[in-house]
Motif scaffolding. Structure first.
Motif, PDB file in Angstrom:
ATOM      1  N   CYS A  14      -6.666  30.839   5.917  1.00  0.00           N
ATOM      2  CA  CYS A  14      -7.750  31.435   6.694  1.00  0.00           C
ATOM      3  C   CYS A  14      -7.125  32.399   7.694  1.00  0.00           C
ATOM      4  O   CYS A  14      -5.922  32.362   7.926  1.00  0.00           O
ATOM      5  N   PRO A  15      -7.935  33.243   8.283  1.00  0.00           N
ATOM      6  CA  PRO A  15      -7.380  34.287   9.147  1.00  0.00           C
ATOM      7  C   PRO A  15      -7.058  33.842  10.573  1.00  0.00           C
ATOM      8  O   PRO A  15      -7.259  34.592  11.519  1.00  0.00           O
ATOM      9  N   LEU A  16      -6.543  32.625  10.749  1.00  0.00           N
ATOM     10  CA  LEU A  16      -6.212  32.156  12.093  1.00  0.00           C
ATOM     11  C   LEU A  16      -5.031  32.948  12.649  1.00  0.00           C
ATOM     12  O   LEU A  16      -4.116  33.311  11.926  1.00  0.00           O
ATOM     13  N   GLU A  17      -5.077  33.184  13.950  1.00  0.00           N
ATOM     14  CA  GLU A  17      -4.010  33.920  14.623  1.00  0.00           C
ATOM     15  C   GLU A  17      -3.551  33.132  15.841  1.00  0.00           C
ATOM     16  O   GLU A  17      -4.369  32.606  16.585  1.00  0.00           O
ATOM     17  N   ALA A  18      -2.248  33.066  16.048  1.00  0.00           N
ATOM     18  CA  ALA A  18      -1.716  32.445  17.255  1.00  0.00           C
ATOM     19  C   ALA A  18      -1.924  33.414  18.417  1.00  0.00           C
ATOM     20  O   ALA A  18      -1.754  34.613  18.262  1.00  0.00           O
ATOM     21  N   VAL A  19      -2.309  32.890  19.545  1.00  0.00           N
ATOM     22  CA  VAL A  19      -2.527  33.706  20.740  1.00  0.00           C
ATOM     23  C   VAL A  19      -1.383  33.413  21.703  1.00  0.00           C
ATOM     24  O   VAL A  19      -1.049  32.253  21.943  1.00  0.00           O
ATOM     25  N   THR A  20      -0.785  34.451  22.247  1.00  0.00           N
ATOM     26  CA  THR A  20       0.353  34.267  23.137  1.00  0.00           C
ATOM     27  C   THR A  20      -0.074  33.566  24.428  1.00  0.00           C
ATOM     28  O   THR A  20      -1.218  33.678  24.864  1.00  0.00           O
ATOM     29  N   VAL A  24      -3.471  33.999  26.758  1.00  0.00           N
ATOM     30  CA  VAL A  24      -4.328  32.858  27.109  1.00  0.00           C
ATOM     31  C   VAL A  24      -4.519  32.821  28.625  1.00  0.00           C
ATOM     32  O   VAL A  24      -5.646  32.699  29.122  1.00  0.00           O
ATOM     33  N   ALA A  25      -3.437  32.952  29.375  1.00  0.00           N
ATOM     34  CA  ALA A  25      -3.516  32.908  30.838  1.00  0.00           C
ATOM     35  C   ALA A  25      -4.337  34.078  31.374  1.00  0.00           C
ATOM     36  O   ALA A  25      -5.106  33.927  32.320  1.00  0.00           O
ATOM     37  N   GLU A  26      -4.205  35.233  30.747  1.00  0.00           N
ATOM     38  CA  GLU A  26      -4.921  36.430  31.181  1.00  0.00           C
ATOM     39  C   GLU A  26      -6.429  36.325  30.938  1.00  0.00           C
ATOM     40  O   GLU A  26      -7.236  36.698  31.781  1.00  0.00           O
ATOM     41  N   VAL A  27      -6.815  35.781  29.796  1.00  0.00           N
ATOM     42  CA  VAL A  27      -8.227  35.718  29.417  1.00  0.00           C
ATOM     43  C   VAL A  27      -8.927  34.493  29.988  1.00  0.00           C
ATOM     44  O   VAL A  27     -10.019  34.583  30.542  1.00  0.00           O
ATOM     45  N   LEU A  28      -8.309  33.327  29.861  1.00  0.00           N
ATOM     46  CA  LEU A  28      -8.972  32.084  30.256  1.00  0.00           C
ATOM     47  C   LEU A  28      -8.737  31.706  31.712  1.00  0.00           C
ATOM     48  O   LEU A  28      -9.466  30.894  32.272  1.00  0.00           O
ATOM     49  N   ARG A  29      -7.716  32.247  32.314  1.00  0.00           N
ATOM     50  CA  ARG A  29      -7.414  32.027  33.735  1.00  0.00           C
ATOM     51  C   ARG A  29      -7.413  30.548  34.119  1.00  0.00           C
ATOM     52  O   ARG A  29      -8.090  30.138  35.051  1.00  0.00           O
ATOM     53  N   HIS A  35      -1.759  27.369  25.030  1.00  0.00           N
ATOM     54  CA  HIS A  35      -1.763  27.918  23.676  1.00  0.00           C
ATOM     55  C   HIS A  35      -3.184  28.012  23.175  1.00  0.00           C
ATOM     56  O   HIS A  35      -4.081  27.290  23.633  1.00  0.00           O
ATOM     57  N   ALA A  36      -3.392  28.895  22.212  1.00  0.00           N
ATOM     58  CA  ALA A  36      -4.716  29.022  21.603  1.00  0.00           C
ATOM     59  C   ALA A  36      -4.562  29.547  20.192  1.00  0.00           C
ATOM     60  O   ALA A  36      -3.546  30.129  19.829  1.00  0.00           O
ATOM     61  N   VAL A  37      -5.587  29.306  19.408  1.00  0.00           N
ATOM     62  CA  VAL A  37      -5.675  29.829  18.056  1.00  0.00           C
ATOM     63  C   VAL A  37      -6.977  30.602  17.989  1.00  0.00           C
ATOM     64  O   VAL A  37      -8.018  30.137  18.456  1.00  0.00           O
TER      65      VAL A  37
END
Length: 104
Positions: A14-20, A24-29, A35-37
């Motif tokens: 599937c098209p899952l992508e690892a998020v740096t 993650v810190a920049e977007v989710l604060r 970590h995120a997928v």
């Protein structure tokens, strides 16, 4: 990358992508998330933010919203599918949903 190798080794296609971690810190604060997928084919809605946005838009058009108010009568009919009166849950076929008291 290593993330993609692990997915393929376990048969996940599937098209899952690892998020740096930086992203993650920049977007989710949040200092608790590291970590995120991401699945670019997925979609999610935050219902609270959706309702608040709809309310803000409606109020901007002059709609008055009364919170914590009891409904004392039948709401006005809302045009439904096939030109009929709606105002209630409908099934996939556009007909009133079973058990709603709107069936023929």
């Amino acid at each position: 990358d290593r993330f993609r190798e692990v997915l393929e080794r376990h048969g996940v296609r599937c098209p899952l992508e690892a998020v740096t971690a930086h992203h993650v810190a920049e977007v989710l604060r949040s200092p608790r998330l590291y970590h995120a997928v991401r699945d670019p084919t997925a979609f999610a809605v935050n219902p609270l933010l959706l309702v608040r946005g709809l309310a803000r838009g409606a109020e901007g058009l002059g709609v008055r919203i009364f919170e914590h108010t009891a409904m004392l009568g039948q709401p006005l009919p809302i045009p439904g599918p096939k030109g009929g009166a709606g105002g209630g849950p409908t099934g996939a076929d556009g007909e009133p949903a079973a058990g709603t008291g709107q069936a023929e």
